[in-house]
Design an enzyme around this catalytic site. Structure first.
Site, PDB file in Angstrom:
ATOM      1  N   HIS A   1     -24.261 -53.975 -20.917  1.00  0.00           N
ATOM      2  CA  HIS A   1     -24.297 -54.334 -18.583  1.00  0.00           C
ATOM      3  C   HIS A   1     -24.231 -53.063 -18.070  1.00  0.00           C
ATOM      4  CE1 HIS A   1     -24.332 -59.012 -19.429  1.00  0.00           C
ATOM      5  NE2 HIS A   1     -24.949 -58.450 -20.417  1.00  0.00           N
TER       6      HIS A   1
ATOM      7  N   TYR B   1     -21.505 -64.131 -10.320  1.00  0.00           N
ATOM      8  CA  TYR B   1     -20.620 -64.351 -10.139  1.00  0.00           C
ATOM      9  C   TYR B   1     -20.338 -64.735  -8.814  1.00  0.00           C
ATOM     10  CZ  TYR B   1     -17.693 -61.612 -13.695  1.00  0.00           C
ATOM     11  OH  TYR B   1     -16.720 -61.281 -14.493  1.00  0.00           O
TER      12      TYR B   1
END
Length: 391
Positions: free
Chosen positions: A72, A201
């Site tokens: 990532h 998130y």
């Protein structure tokens, strides 16, 4: 029995330490109170910092990690459903994180242990440390009803919060720092594709949510919950509904639902014990510190601890210098406290606290809006998320 390094616990950091020492020709024995199946099967997080990936490469244990890990280069924040993308690679000179389950890390470490001369004693019960204040510390334990003892040069305690290692340091020497958070994380694993290629998130007025993954076909999702919630009260449908609400209509509308095969509630706390060395006893990993899972620092901190310690022990045996082991605690704690700070801060801007009022909520929103529009703020977040370099 005698060894140079006695290691208590066969978790992530301690097995990495054992492999590094074996690679350098330093004799070590690992004591683990459970069996391999139990240790390898524990469900844990799986975001590896660059330092952790580099260590696995240096040990020649990254073949599956390279083949199956999901690299990532960015991550996402969400404020009431609106995504804020953080280009971690672009902001940190190409540094990334890799999603690779901790169970897979453990499998790689255990599978190579025998061939590399890494010695593990499974089902070691009633482990005790004796004479840690002397130059001849000793480990005692029972296995299959028989008593055993191991004379060591040094003992490394990686046996978690309830192990014997930290308790061995005298009360007058040990200092403990703790912050308990007034909420937990309710998490599930499901055989469904992730909703996004990178983690999300989410800060929502109803609480935090995290969209994560273990593979292209397996998802790991979390939602903030009350600390006294019961798993039995959270059927899959209720969980999916709440998750999708907190991720917002765009992302939530793309979530693939399916039956969960693992569900758990984890409390959140920050904890640090100082010092991380007392005479010939060293602490590492969860024996010395715990961070909330926000930011995925737990395993990575354990790996950095043992990398620092391994370098110090190699210096001690190879160059007859005690400089590294004498400086271990201060060097490790410097990195630990920076990770604790980041995890605390990241938790504070993404979660709903019970006593939050309208002012507190607006401060959170302003913080996230500032990150959205500030490259320096994004760079600070990215540098901490991918992991600070070993100093």
């Amino acid at each position: 029995m005698r060894t140079q390094i006695g290691i208590i616990g066969a978790g992530r950091g301690r097995m990495v330490l054992a492999h590094i020492l074996a690679q350098q020709g330093i004799d070590a024995v690992v004591l683990e109170r459970r069996d391999r199946e139990y240790v390898e099967g524990r469900v844990r997080a799986g975001v590896l910092e660059q330092v952790t990936v580099d260590v696995m490469h240096s040990l020649g244990l990254a073949e599956r990690l390279d083949a199956e890990g999901l690299v990532h280069g960015g991550t996402n924040l969400s404020l009431d459903g609106e995504l804020i993308h953080i280009d971690m690679a672009g902001l940190t000179g190409g540094r990334t994180v890799t999603v690779y389950g901790q169970q897979e890390v453990m499998s790689d470490l255990f599978s190579a242990a025998d061939a590399r001369g890494v010695k593990i004693v499974w089902n070691a019960e009633d482990v005790a440390i004796e004479d840690a204040a002397t130059d001849k510390p000793m480990l005692r334990w029972r296995n299959d009803g028989e008593a055993h003892e191991l004379q060591c040069d040094f003992i490394v305690g990686c046996d978690g919060q309830h192990g014997v290692s930290r308790k061995t340091i005298p009360t007058g020497v040990l200092k403990e720092f703790e912050r308990v958070y007034p909420f937990g994380w309710l998490g599930i694993l499901a055989e469904v594709p992730p909703v996004e290629d990178e983690l999300i998130y989410a800060n929502h007025e109803r609480g935090f949510a995290l969209a994560s993954m273990r593979s292209p076909t397996r998802s790991r999702y979390y939602i903030q919950c009350e600390i006294d919630e019961r798993i039995e009260d959270w059927g899959d449908d209720r969980f999916w509904d709440e998750l999708c609400l907190r991720l917002g209509p765009d992302v939530g509308g793309r979530v693939t639902r399916g039956p969960s095969f693992e569900k758990s509630i984890a409390p959140l706390r920050s904890y640090v014990a100082e010092p991380m060395r007392w005479n010939r006893l060293f602490l590492a990993g969860d024996a010395a510190h715990i961070v909330p899972p926000t930011g995925a620092k737990g395993m990575n901190l354990a790996i950095s601890d043992v990398k620092i310690l391994a370098d110090a022990l190699v210096e001690y045996y190879g160059e007859k210098s005690a400089a590294g082991i004498d400086g271990y605690s201060a060097r490790a704690l410097s990195r630990v406290w920076k990770a604790v700070r980041f995890s605390w801060w990241f938790t504070s801007v993404t979660h709903r606290y019970p006593d939050m009022d309208g002012f507190d909520r607006r401060i959170q929103m302003a913080e996230l809006d500032y990150i959205r529009g500030s490259i320096p703020a994004q760079r600070t977040l990215a540098e901490n998320y991918v992991g600070l370099p070993l100093e």
